[in-house]
Write an enzyme that holds these catalytic residues in place. Structure first.
Site, PDB file in Angstrom:
ATOM      1  N   ASP A 152      -3.904   0.262  -8.207  1.00 27.35           N
ATOM      2  CA  ASP A 152      -4.167   1.629  -7.792  1.00 27.35           C
ATOM      3  C   ASP A 152      -4.426   2.514  -9.018  1.00 27.35           C
ATOM      4  O   ASP A 152      -5.476   3.160  -9.146  1.00 27.35           O
ATOM      5  CB  ASP A 152      -2.961   2.168  -6.984  1.00 27.35           C
ATOM      6  CG  ASP A 152      -3.231   3.541  -6.397  1.00 27.35           C
ATOM      7  OD1 ASP A 152      -4.348   4.052  -6.547  1.00 27.35           O
ATOM      8  OD2 ASP A 152      -2.317   4.128  -5.784  1.00 27.35           O
TER       9      ASP A 152
ATOM     10  N   ARG B 298      -7.533   5.246 -10.093  1.00 23.54           N
ATOM     11  CA  ARG B 298      -7.293   6.697 -10.253  1.00 23.54           C
ATOM     12  C   ARG B 298      -7.785   7.148 -11.623  1.00 23.54           C
ATOM     13  O   ARG B 298      -8.427   8.201 -11.759  1.00 23.54           O
ATOM     14  CB  ARG B 298      -5.791   7.003 -10.168  1.00 23.54           C
ATOM     15  CG  ARG B 298      -5.178   6.727  -8.832  1.00 23.54           C
ATOM     16  CD  ARG B 298      -3.696   7.065  -8.867  1.00 23.54           C
ATOM     17  NE  ARG B 298      -3.087   6.774  -7.575  1.00 23.54           N
ATOM     18  CZ  ARG B 298      -1.890   7.179  -7.210  1.00 23.54           C
ATOM     19  NH1 ARG B 298      -1.139   7.879  -8.025  1.00 23.54           N
ATOM     20  NH2 ARG B 298      -1.407   6.889  -6.024  1.00 23.54           N
TER      21      ARG B 298
ATOM     22  N   ASP C   6       0.454  -0.369   2.564  1.00 24.42           N
ATOM     23  CA  ASP C   6       1.117  -0.591   1.278  1.00 24.42           C
ATOM     24  C   ASP C   6       2.492   0.095   1.298  1.00 24.42           C
ATOM     25  O   ASP C   6       2.600   1.283   1.598  1.00 24.42           O
ATOM     26  CB  ASP C   6       0.219   0.029   0.185  1.00 24.42           C
ATOM     27  CG  ASP C   6       0.640  -0.356  -1.216  1.00 24.42           C
ATOM     28  OD1 ASP C   6       1.250  -1.424  -1.385  1.00 24.42           O
ATOM     29  OD2 ASP C   6       0.332   0.421  -2.151  1.00 24.42           O
TER      30      ASP C   6
END
Ligand code: G3H
Ligand code: 13P
Ligand code: ZN
Length: 316
Positions: free
Chosen positions: A260, A264, A83
């Site tokens: 993402d 998280r 990424d």
């Protein structure tokens, strides 16, 4: 099945109007949560590793996890993806380390320089059957100089569809990340955003057959923010990309959607809850386990809104 590049999964996603989730990992629990979700939903999956994750965990550890997961679930098409590779060198390192897909993000460079770097990465990666994602246009968040730009001015950072045609022709990249109004991180928008669907549609129309990618696609769920804050965290109010916008993009030529931040937040919310409600806990399994379960539920939800459930077999 061994790890695969993104070619076939994108071909199917493009034709059948769904998208595949690219989920970032940093450790075992995050990876396991994602994989368990992909297995239960029978979905192809892209495991994304940033340069920061590489530095944090070490690539050999992450690679072992991914290869092990893939061996245990050979029916799940799985790509190991770099990424935001930031240079030819970092992408070469990833190809040499066994990644099956890499992103070269030279989007902050002038157009011609972006082409030059991307082309070099493509030439190298293709020798090893590794697919390459490139980026044109600039998102907020990670690409920080865009932050603070007023809404009216943001359009000049969005992808220009005519430039995209020239870019793909000259670089031969396999997929293209476009800037269509999303941004990275937890503090995306103050109110419900309107993505630039015209940019997606116009780019798609000018680049038939080319899979497009949407970064910065997290929703920043209010229930996670509230849980985090209830149990001692300090996250300001913010809005992410609404689920319906993600689904709409996935039905267009967007074949890969990057998530993402939501993972998280899911993990942090659960861990904070355990710490606050069970202060006697000091066994990491007792908080990392619930964190992993929260990631799994979140990824299952994403797979559903992206439309990739039950697509594992056809992508194999
Ligand atoms: O877009 C970037 C990803 O969220 C990875 O973030 O560089 O902090 O690992 P990171
Ligand atoms: P989010 O911060 O919206 O999850 O985006 C992640 C991303 O684009 C990773 O490349
Ligand atoms: Zn990104």
């Amino acid at each position: 099945m061994t790890l695969v590049n993104t070619k076939k999964m994108f071909e199917i996603a493009y034709k059948q109007n769904f998208a595949i989730g690219a989920f970032n990992i940093n450790n075992m629990e995050i990876f396991q949560g994602i994989l368990e979700a992909a297995v239960e939903e029978s979905s192809p999956v892209i495991i994304a590793i940033s340069l920061g994750a590489w530095k944090y965990a070490g690539i050999e550890y992450l690679k072992s996890l991914i290869e092990n997961g893939s061996e245990q679930h050979p029916d799940i098409p799985m790509a190991m993806h770099l990424d935001h590779g930031d240079s030819f060198e970092s992408c070469k390192k990833a190809v040499d380390a066994g990644f099956t897909s890499v992103m070269i993000d030279a989007s902050k460079e002038p157009f011609e320089k972006n082409i030059e770097i991307t082309k070099r990465v493509v030439e190298y990666a293709h020798e090893y059957n590794v697919t390459v994602e490139a980026e044109l246009g600039q998102l907020g968040g990670v690409e920080e100089h865009v932050v603070g730009v007023s809404h009216e001015d943001i359009s000049k950072f969005l992808t220009n569809p005519d430039q995209a045609v020239e870019f793909v022709e000259k670089t031969n990249c396999d997929s293209l990340a476009i800037a269509c109004g999303t941004s990275h991180g937890a503090y995306k928008f103050k109110s419900e955003p309107k993505l630039a669907f015209d940019v997606i549609e116009n780019t798609a129309a000018k680049l038939p057959g080319v899979p497009l990618v949407m970064h910065g696609s997290s929703n920043v769920p209010v229930e996670f923010k509230d849980l985090i804050n209830k149990y001692g965290g300090k996250m300001p109010d913010a809005m992410g990309v609404p689920d319906k916008a993600v689904t709409q993009a996935a039905k267009l030529s967007i074949c890969k959607i990057n998530i993402d931040t939501d993972l998280r937040m899911a993990m942090t919310a659960k861990i904070r809850e355990v710490f606050a409600t069970k202060p006697e806990v000091f066994d990491p399994r007792k908080y990392l386990g619930p964190g992993r379960a929260a990631i799994k539920e979140q990824v299952k939800h994403k797979i559903n809104i992206l439309g990739s459930s039950d697509k594992a077999e056809i992508c194999n």
